[in-house]
Design an enzyme around this catalytic site. Structure first.
Site, PDB file in Angstrom:
ATOM      1  N   TRP A   4      38.063  36.506  42.128  1.00  0.00           N
ATOM      2  CA  TRP A   4      36.801  37.226  42.274  1.00  0.00           C
ATOM      3  C   TRP A   4      35.825  36.915  41.155  1.00  0.00           C
ATOM      4  O   TRP A   4      34.613  36.861  41.380  1.00  0.00           O
ATOM      5  CB  TRP A   4      37.033  38.737  42.414  1.00  0.00           C
TER       6      TRP A   4
ATOM      7  N   ASP B  19      32.823  44.199  37.366  1.00  0.00           N
ATOM      8  CA  ASP B  19      33.202  44.371  38.767  1.00  0.00           C
ATOM      9  C   ASP B  19      34.508  45.158  38.751  1.00  0.00           C
ATOM     10  O   ASP B  19      35.567  44.615  38.460  1.00  0.00           O
ATOM     11  CB  ASP B  19      33.387  43.007  39.436  1.00  0.00           C
TER      12      ASP B  19
ATOM     13  N   LYS C  38      38.282  49.768  48.418  1.00  0.00           N
ATOM     14  CA  LYS C  38      39.572  49.741  47.741  1.00  0.00           C
ATOM     15  C   LYS C  38      39.978  51.144  47.298  1.00  0.00           C
ATOM     16  O   LYS C  38      41.038  51.625  47.656  1.00  0.00           O
ATOM     17  CB  LYS C  38      39.526  48.827  46.508  1.00  0.00           C
TER      18      LYS C  38
HETATM   19  C1  PLP Z   1      37.241  43.090  47.353  1.00  0.00           C
HETATM   20  C2  PLP Z   1      36.579  42.619  46.118  1.00  0.00           C
HETATM   21  C3  PLP Z   1      35.317  42.010  46.146  1.00  0.00           C
HETATM   22  C4  PLP Z   1      34.578  41.744  47.434  1.00  0.00           C
HETATM   23  O1  PLP Z   1      34.118  42.917  47.975  1.00  0.00           O
HETATM   24  P1  PLP Z   1      33.179  42.919  49.280  1.00  0.00           P
HETATM   25  O2  PLP Z   1      32.971  44.376  49.498  1.00  0.00           O
HETATM   26  O3  PLP Z   1      33.952  42.251  50.366  1.00  0.00           O
HETATM   27  O4  PLP Z   1      31.934  42.205  48.972  1.00  0.00           O
HETATM   28  C5  PLP Z   1      34.747  41.642  44.956  1.00  0.00           C
HETATM   29  N1  PLP Z   1      35.368  41.851  43.780  1.00  0.00           N
HETATM   30  C6  PLP Z   1      36.588  42.429  43.718  1.00  0.00           C
HETATM   31  C7  PLP Z   1      37.235  42.621  42.391  1.00  0.00           C
HETATM   32  C8  PLP Z   1      37.222  42.826  44.884  1.00  0.00           C
HETATM   33  O5  PLP Z   1      38.435  43.410  44.813  1.00  0.00           O
END
Ligand code: PLP
Length: 360
Positions: free
Chosen positions: A102, A172, A196
């Site tokens: 990511w 993030d 999540k």
């Molecule tokens: C799932 C995830 C993403 C992507 O998220 P989207 O909602 O599909 O854009 C980005 N960063 C991390 C750390 C993730 O776990």
């Protein structure tokens, strides 16, 4: 069919009491004769739902008053672009730390907007650790420093907050936000896709320090300009109303549980149960460096990968679902977010032990 223990990385399990309440309120939210889905986002009922969700989130994370809380759309992936679009503030570039799939995605997207410098990377170790801060090469002129504080796919987590001096730290936190208390004041901006650990997909949480907004790049769509959304209480356009309502129920559930300190205790116990087992068997192994292991996403492998398909099949038949690792790296992954009860992890460990006995 009974509910399963769903170890999927996202969209992921939601707390059962939250789903029950949403079901009970589906057709008639508190005597309004309508579902939250059918309400005007400008009506007093939804404004109250939205305000309560924000207040509860602020309380849970002890968000300082000089931070805005935004409920946006587009997922964390959209933030990969919105962060540079909003936070460059006339500077030339930004620093990124590469710790996995990511963060690499975030870097690739940000490169479309500015010069990106990789302050540190764990690619040399196949992203199985977090580079120690004393190895980072930070540029004091950078607009911000970006980290991915929990790498969902590799199962690597920061258990510390980097010190970036006067340069705003951006994280993030999609896959571990609300799993523990967090010192929000150490960050310039925190973002997270909801699916999540917050609620359903379609909602993205952004917490941003006030002084960083208001200098978006020319051409930034107004719905993606943090300042515009902050001034409109995230309602410059129609927000993801039902997702905000469900997230609000999750925040209430967390508060009832005892807050993030309590949640962290439970998450530590869950992760310990699984990692302790992984550490005393030869049959499975965890490739991640011990002190950087994620409490939320436990990556593990069968030493004999020929047994992977059989392992997954038997797990599924016991109601232990979505254990397959991400296609990018293979193996197994148990995502054990807030909503996964300790009994779910115990059931997984019992199964793994039995599978080891019959195939070891
Ligand atoms: C799932 C995830 C993403 C992507 O998220 P989207 O909602 O599909 O854009 C980005 N960063 C991390 C750390 C993730 O776990």
């Amino acid at each position: 069919m009974a509910r399963v223990f769903n170890f999927g990385a996202g969209p992921a399990m939601l707390p059962e009491p939250v789903l029950r309440q949403a079901a009970a309120e589906m057709l008639d939210w508190r005597g309004t004769g309508m579902s939250v889905m059918e309400m005007s986002h400008r009506g007093k009922e939804f404004i109250a739902i939205h305000a309560q969700a924000e207040a509860d989130l602020r309380e849970l994370l002890a968000v300082p008053a000089n931070y805005k809380v935004l409920f946006l759309q587009g997922g964390a992936a959209a933030q990969f672009a919105f962060v540079p679009m909003n936070l460059l503030r006339g500077k030339n570039g930004a620093d990124y730390v590469a710790t996995g799939y990511w963060s690499k995605k975030a870097i690739a997207e940000a490169k479309r907007y500015c010069r990106i410098s990789i302050a540190a990377s764990s690619e040399d170790g196949k992203f199985t650790y977090v580079p120690r801060q004393d190895t980072w090469k930070l540029d004091p002129q950078a607009a911000y420093v970006h980290i991915t504080s929990n790498e969902t796919i590799e199962g690597v987590e920061y258990h510390w907050i980097p010190d970036t001096g006067g340069v705003p730290l951006v994280s993030d936190a999609s896959s571990h936000i609300l799993s523990r208390p967090l010192d929000v004041g150490r960050f310039g901006l925190i973002y997270a896709g909801a699916q999540k650990n917050i609620g359903p997909a379609g909602l993205t949480l952004v917490i941003v320090r006030e002084d960083l907004v208001g200098q978006a790049l020319p051409g930034t769509p107004r719905v993606f300009d943090y300042k515009v959304q902050a001034e409109a209480d995230s309602m410059h356009n129609t927000p993801a109303t039902y997702a905000i309502y469900l997230a609000g129920l999750v925040f209430q559930w967390l508060k009832k549980l005892g807050g993030l300190g309590k949640m962290e205790e439970i998450n530590i116990a869950k992760a310990k149960l699984l990692y302790d087992y992984l550490d005393q068997t030869e049959f499975y192994h965890s490739p991640v460096v011990r002190e950087d292991r994620s409490r939320m996403n436990v990556q593990f492998r069968l030493r004999n990968e020929k047994l992977d398909a059989e392992f997954l099949k038997q797990a599924e038949s016991r109601g232990l679902t979505q254990l397959k690792g991400h296609r990018a790296i293979g193996g197994m992954r148990a995502s054990i977010y807030n909503a996964m009860p300790l009994e779910g992890v115990a059931a997984l460990v019992d199964f793994m032990r039995a599978f080891e006995k019959s195939h070891g």
